[in-house]
Design an enzyme around this catalytic site. Structure first.
Site, PDB file in Angstrom:
ATOM      1  N   ARG A   1     -28.427   6.739  -9.496  1.00 29.66           N
ATOM      2  CA  ARG A   1     -27.519   6.397  -8.405  1.00 29.66           C
ATOM      3  C   ARG A   1     -27.185   4.921  -8.570  1.00 29.66           C
ATOM      4  O   ARG A   1     -27.755   4.046  -7.948  1.00 29.66           O
ATOM      5  CB  ARG A   1     -28.161   6.674  -7.037  1.00 29.66           C
ATOM      6  CG  ARG A   1     -28.353   8.141  -6.727  1.00 29.66           C
ATOM      7  CD  ARG A   1     -27.144   8.890  -6.185  1.00 29.66           C
ATOM      8  NE  ARG A   1     -26.187   9.408  -7.132  1.00 29.66           N
ATOM      9  CZ  ARG A   1     -25.367  10.431  -6.890  1.00 29.66           C
ATOM     10  NH1 ARG A   1     -25.415  11.086  -5.751  1.00 29.66           N
ATOM     11  NH2 ARG A   1     -24.492  10.818  -7.778  1.00 29.66           N
TER      12      ARG A   1
ATOM     13  N   PHE B   1     -20.461  11.153 -13.557  1.00 31.45           N
ATOM     14  CA  PHE B   1     -21.924  11.227 -13.618  1.00 31.45           C
ATOM     15  C   PHE B   1     -22.435  12.657 -13.799  1.00 31.45           C
ATOM     16  O   PHE B   1     -23.517  12.867 -14.305  1.00 31.45           O
ATOM     17  CB  PHE B   1     -22.563  10.599 -12.364  1.00 31.45           C
ATOM     18  CG  PHE B   1     -22.177  11.276 -11.071  1.00 31.45           C
ATOM     19  CD1 PHE B   1     -21.041  10.891 -10.376  1.00 31.45           C
ATOM     20  CD2 PHE B   1     -22.956  12.300 -10.555  1.00 31.45           C
ATOM     21  CE1 PHE B   1     -20.696  11.515  -9.182  1.00 31.45           C
ATOM     22  CE2 PHE B   1     -22.617  12.927  -9.366  1.00 31.45           C
ATOM     23  CZ  PHE B   1     -21.470  12.530  -8.677  1.00 31.45           C
TER      24      PHE B   1
ATOM     25  N   LYS C   1     -28.111  21.013   2.312  1.00 32.81           N
ATOM     26  CA  LYS C   1     -29.095  20.018   2.737  1.00 32.81           C
ATOM     27  C   LYS C   1     -29.523  20.249   4.173  1.00 32.81           C
ATOM     28  O   LYS C   1     -30.692  20.305   4.484  1.00 32.81           O
ATOM     29  CB  LYS C   1     -28.514  18.625   2.591  1.00 32.81           C
ATOM     30  CG  LYS C   1     -28.219  18.365   1.143  1.00 32.81           C
ATOM     31  CD  LYS C   1     -27.357  17.200   0.906  1.00 32.81           C
ATOM     32  CE  LYS C   1     -26.992  17.174  -0.561  1.00 32.81           C
ATOM     33  NZ  LYS C   1     -25.855  16.318  -0.805  1.00 32.81           N
TER      34      LYS C   1
ATOM     35  N   ASP D   1     -20.342  12.819   8.867  1.00 34.23           N
ATOM     36  CA  ASP D   1     -20.910  13.590   7.762  1.00 34.23           C
ATOM     37  C   ASP D   1     -22.360  13.867   8.136  1.00 34.23           C
ATOM     38  O   ASP D   1     -23.211  12.969   8.112  1.00 34.23           O
ATOM     39  CB  ASP D   1     -20.812  12.795   6.452  1.00 34.23           C
ATOM     40  CG  ASP D   1     -21.410  13.557   5.263  1.00 34.23           C
ATOM     41  OD1 ASP D   1     -22.178  14.513   5.489  1.00 34.23           O
ATOM     42  OD2 ASP D   1     -21.111  13.180   4.110  1.00 34.23           O
TER      43      ASP D   1
ATOM     44  N   TYR E   1     -15.377  41.560   5.133  1.00 33.39           N
ATOM     45  CA  TYR E   1     -14.443  40.488   4.788  1.00 33.39           C
ATOM     46  C   TYR E   1     -14.063  39.705   6.040  1.00 33.39           C
ATOM     47  O   TYR E   1     -14.038  38.481   6.038  1.00 33.39           O
ATOM     48  CB  TYR E   1     -13.178  41.075   4.136  1.00 33.39           C
ATOM     49  CG  TYR E   1     -12.261  39.994   3.598  1.00 33.39           C
ATOM     50  CD1 TYR E   1     -12.413  39.534   2.287  1.00 33.39           C
ATOM     51  CD2 TYR E   1     -11.261  39.428   4.389  1.00 33.39           C
ATOM     52  CE1 TYR E   1     -11.597  38.533   1.785  1.00 33.39           C
ATOM     53  CE2 TYR E   1     -10.447  38.421   3.897  1.00 33.39           C
ATOM     54  CZ  TYR E   1     -10.602  37.979   2.601  1.00 33.39           C
ATOM     55  OH  TYR E   1      -9.810  36.983   2.112  1.00 33.39           O
TER      56      TYR E   1
ATOM     57  N   PHE F   1     -19.935   8.498   0.032  1.00 32.89           N
ATOM     58  CA  PHE F   1     -20.708   9.430  -0.781  1.00 32.89           C
ATOM     59  C   PHE F   1     -19.781   9.834  -1.935  1.00 32.89           C
ATOM     60  O   PHE F   1     -18.558   9.888  -1.747  1.00 32.89           O
ATOM     61  CB  PHE F   1     -21.174  10.641   0.038  1.00 32.89           C
ATOM     62  CG  PHE F   1     -22.048  11.544  -0.793  1.00 32.89           C
ATOM     63  CD1 PHE F   1     -23.317  11.129  -1.165  1.00 32.89           C
ATOM     64  CD2 PHE F   1     -21.581  12.762  -1.263  1.00 32.89           C
ATOM     65  CE1 PHE F   1     -24.101  11.928  -1.989  1.00 32.89           C
ATOM     66  CE2 PHE F   1     -22.370  13.556  -2.082  1.00 32.89           C
ATOM     67  CZ  PHE F   1     -23.634  13.146  -2.444  1.00 32.89           C
ATOM     68  N   THR F   2     -20.362  10.118  -3.095  1.00 32.66           N
ATOM     69  CA  THR F   2     -19.546  10.363  -4.303  1.00 32.66           C
ATOM     70  C   THR F   2     -18.415  11.364  -4.058  1.00 32.66           C
ATOM     71  O   THR F   2     -17.249  11.078  -4.346  1.00 32.66           O
ATOM     72  CB  THR F   2     -20.433  10.904  -5.443  1.00 32.66           C
ATOM     73  OG1 THR F   2     -21.214  11.985  -4.923  1.00 32.66           O
ATOM     74  CG2 THR F   2     -21.355   9.817  -5.981  1.00 32.66           C
TER      75      THR F   2
HETATM   76  C1  LIG Z   1     -24.566  16.338  -0.651  1.00 34.16           C
HETATM   77  C2  LIG Z   1     -23.731  15.602   0.260  1.00 34.16           C
HETATM   78  C3  LIG Z   1     -22.377  15.943   0.392  1.00 34.16           C
HETATM   79  C4  LIG Z   1     -21.712  17.032  -0.430  1.00 34.16           C
HETATM   80  O1  LIG Z   1     -22.279  18.280  -0.201  1.00 34.16           O
HETATM   81  P1  LIG Z   1     -22.240  19.450  -1.313  1.00 34.16           P
HETATM   82  O2  LIG Z   1     -22.751  20.654  -0.596  1.00 34.16           O
HETATM   83  O3  LIG Z   1     -23.126  19.019  -2.442  1.00 34.16           O
HETATM   84  O4  LIG Z   1     -20.832  19.614  -1.763  1.00 34.16           O
HETATM   85  C5  LIG Z   1     -21.636  15.205   1.298  1.00 34.16           C
HETATM   86  N1  LIG Z   1     -22.187  14.205   2.005  1.00 34.16           N
HETATM   87  C6  LIG Z   1     -23.472  13.850   1.898  1.00 34.16           C
HETATM   88  C7  LIG Z   1     -24.023  12.750   2.722  1.00 34.16           C
HETATM   89  C8  LIG Z   1     -24.296  14.528   1.013  1.00 34.16           C
HETATM   90  O5  LIG Z   1     -25.577  14.157   0.903  1.00 34.16           O
END
Ligand SMILES: *Cc1c(COP(=O)(O)O)cnc(C)c1O
Length: 488
Positions: free
Chosen positions: A395, A461, A272, A229, A85, A138-139
């Site tokens: 998108r 979406f 990613k 980001d 933990y 970003f969304t």
């Molecule tokens: C996917 C993504 C996010 C969010 O990441 P999650 O792991 O899906 O929550 C934030 N910023 C960018 C540019 C992304 O491509």
């Protein structure tokens, strides 16, 4: 640092074919179901590709999130995870990887990228109306900022909105407008400046180091912080090596460290960045770390796991080091460039120059007969799944959120994104995508619009339900049968 040369292979034929520099060792069988079943699946899933079940999907090009292939090294690292933990050795290995690759000493783990966005918005948006200038939203970033009462302003150069362009850095943040916004808004109302590497929603388009240096200058002049980001950092760095002459002989490691060095806070989705799960926030300043630290146990989990399993933490650490491998990182952008270039040559309107994470099809152009009120990008995504079994992602306006008064806000671009996760697809599969998309473009007049039947208030979406405005899917099937007979 001397640059380790990436592997480049020329074909005697002169053809520009991206060669896979990996071999397949674990495979998963795919299903290609009949077109009638695909139509049923669309009705069951509200014509929303997020709601399809993978048993009906042939090539899953929904996203690159958590779908990049893992390396043998990542999978083997998962076996020696240290389950604890608090104080897990897996965490310390990850912390060291973050420091080695991203050059930031202080690290907070979170369960995925949007969790980092939640923490940053919670910590820094102090009053209603606080404004976050950024290259583009970003969304999930936008959803978290507005959730805490903040607003955003998008500051791209005009070229970024030009779908068919040769500009190498469409993700650049407009520095003249940035300074204007800061002066007009007042620094006290700006919690930070957000820069997104490989700007996702405009087609995975990078910014240059030169641009980032200019943003840094303005940030310093007004005493503002830059939040990077870094979810698609490796790909942005790769395109800098390709497209920014100053860095033609640099290594991935050098470019990545310059980018993170120009940022005060770096956050990422490891789904990613390092083909695993999880995410994180890192900084070189203890003060910033202290401002955020308490929110990790509140929302995520203890500071040494942040809601991520220890096995995934091990995979993340190895994946971060692998991000420095230009040969590995180049695989997906090269496949995307191959797909974009061959589709462009065959008259399919694509976002150019080819970006990262996927190939982006210009639905506004293909479906110019469908008004934005009937969601051309959503319609194209549904139509393409119907005739190919390939699942892409809308998108466009469906991915936008309504404004405070509940009005639709139509997207600047209506895109169908076909994600090309790293080292997942083979070239013949890419050729199948190309073939079916060329057919659909030639029969585009048969595609019709969509309307919402179920519209959730947040991130609609993901779970929203739609239906076709006419019997266009049936007419598309009839034409498909005419041309393909009983071929799937
Ligand atoms: C996917 C993504 C996010 C969010 O990441 P999650 O792991 O899906 O929550 C934030 N910023 C960018 C540019 C992304 O491509």
């Amino acid at each position: 640092m001397s640059k380790e040369k990436p592997v480049k292979v020329k074909f005697y034929s002169g053809e520009n074919i991206p060669l896979e520099l990996h071999k397949v060792r674990v495979v998963q069988k795919l299903n290609l179901v009949p077109i009638e079943r695909r139509l049923e699946a669309l009705y069951e899933g509200g014509f929303n590709t997020f709601r399809l079940s993978t048993k009906d999907v042939f090539l899953d090009m929904l996203t690159d999130s958590g779908t990049n292939a893992m390396s043998d090294m990542q999978v083997s690292a998962m076996m020696h995870a240290d389950d604890a933990y608090a104080g897990s050795q897996s965490f310390f290995r990850l912390q060291k990887a973050v420091e080695d690759v991203l050059k930031k000493k202080y690290f907070l783990p979170v369960h995925q990228g949007r969790a980092a966005e939640n923490i940053l918005a919670c910590a820094y948006i102090k009053k209603k109306g606080d404004l976050i200038p950024m290259n583009y939203h970003f969304t999930t970033a936008l959803a978290h900022i507005t959730q805490y009462g903040g607003r955003i302003v998008e500051l791209l150069y005009d070229e970024a909105y030009n779908i068919d362009s040769a500009h190498p850095f469409k993700g650049n943040l407009n520095v003249e407008k940035l300074e204007q916004v800061i002066v007009e808004t007042g620094v006290e109302n700006i919690p930070f400046i957000r820069m997104e590497a490989s700007t996702n929603l405009i087609g995975g388009q990078p910014f240059s180091i030169r641009n980032m240096r200019e943003v840094r200058k303005i940030a310093d002049k007004y005493g503002l912080r830059i939040v990077l980001d870094a979810s698609l950092l490796g790909e942005n760095a790769y395109l800098i090596l390709q497209r920014e002459p100053e860095f033609a002989d640099s290594s991935m490691a050098e470019v990545i460290s310059i980018m993170t060095g120009l940022s005060d806070i770096v956050y990422f989705s490891a789904r990613k960045l390092s083909s695993s799960r999880g995410g994180g926030i890192c900084t070189g300043e203890l003060k910033i770390y202290r401002e955020l630290e308490a929110l990790v146990p509140l929302f995520e989990g203890f500071l040494t796991y942040g809601g991520i399993s220890v096995r995934e933490i091990e995979a993340m650490a190895v994946g971060l080091y692998e991000t420095l491998d230009e040969t590995m990182i180049s695989q997906s952008p090269q496949f995307i460039a191959y797909l974009v270039n061959s589709l462009t040559a065959k008259g399919v309107p694509m976002v150019t120059p080819p970006g990262v994470l996927g190939a982006h099809v210009d639905a506004m152009s293909i479906c110019s007969h469908i008004p934005q009120t009937q969601y051309p990008a959503g319609a194209l995504a549904a139509a393409f799944f119907l005739i190919s079994g390939v699942r892409g992602m809308e998108r466009g306006s469906i991915s936008n959120q309504r404004d405070e008064e509940g009005n639709e806000t139509y997207a600047d671009m209506e895109l169908l994104r076909l994600a090309v996760p790293r080292r997942v697809f083979t070239l013949s599969q890419i050729k199948y995508v190309e073939d079916r998309l060329v057919w659909l473009n030639e029969n585009r007049s048969l595609i019709g619009g969509l309307k919402f039947v179920y519209e959730p208030p947040v991130l609609r979406f993901f779970m929203g339900g739609l239906e076709p405005v006419s019997d266009w899917p049936e007419r598309l099937i009839a034409k498909f049968k005419e041309d393909f007979g009983d071929s799937l």
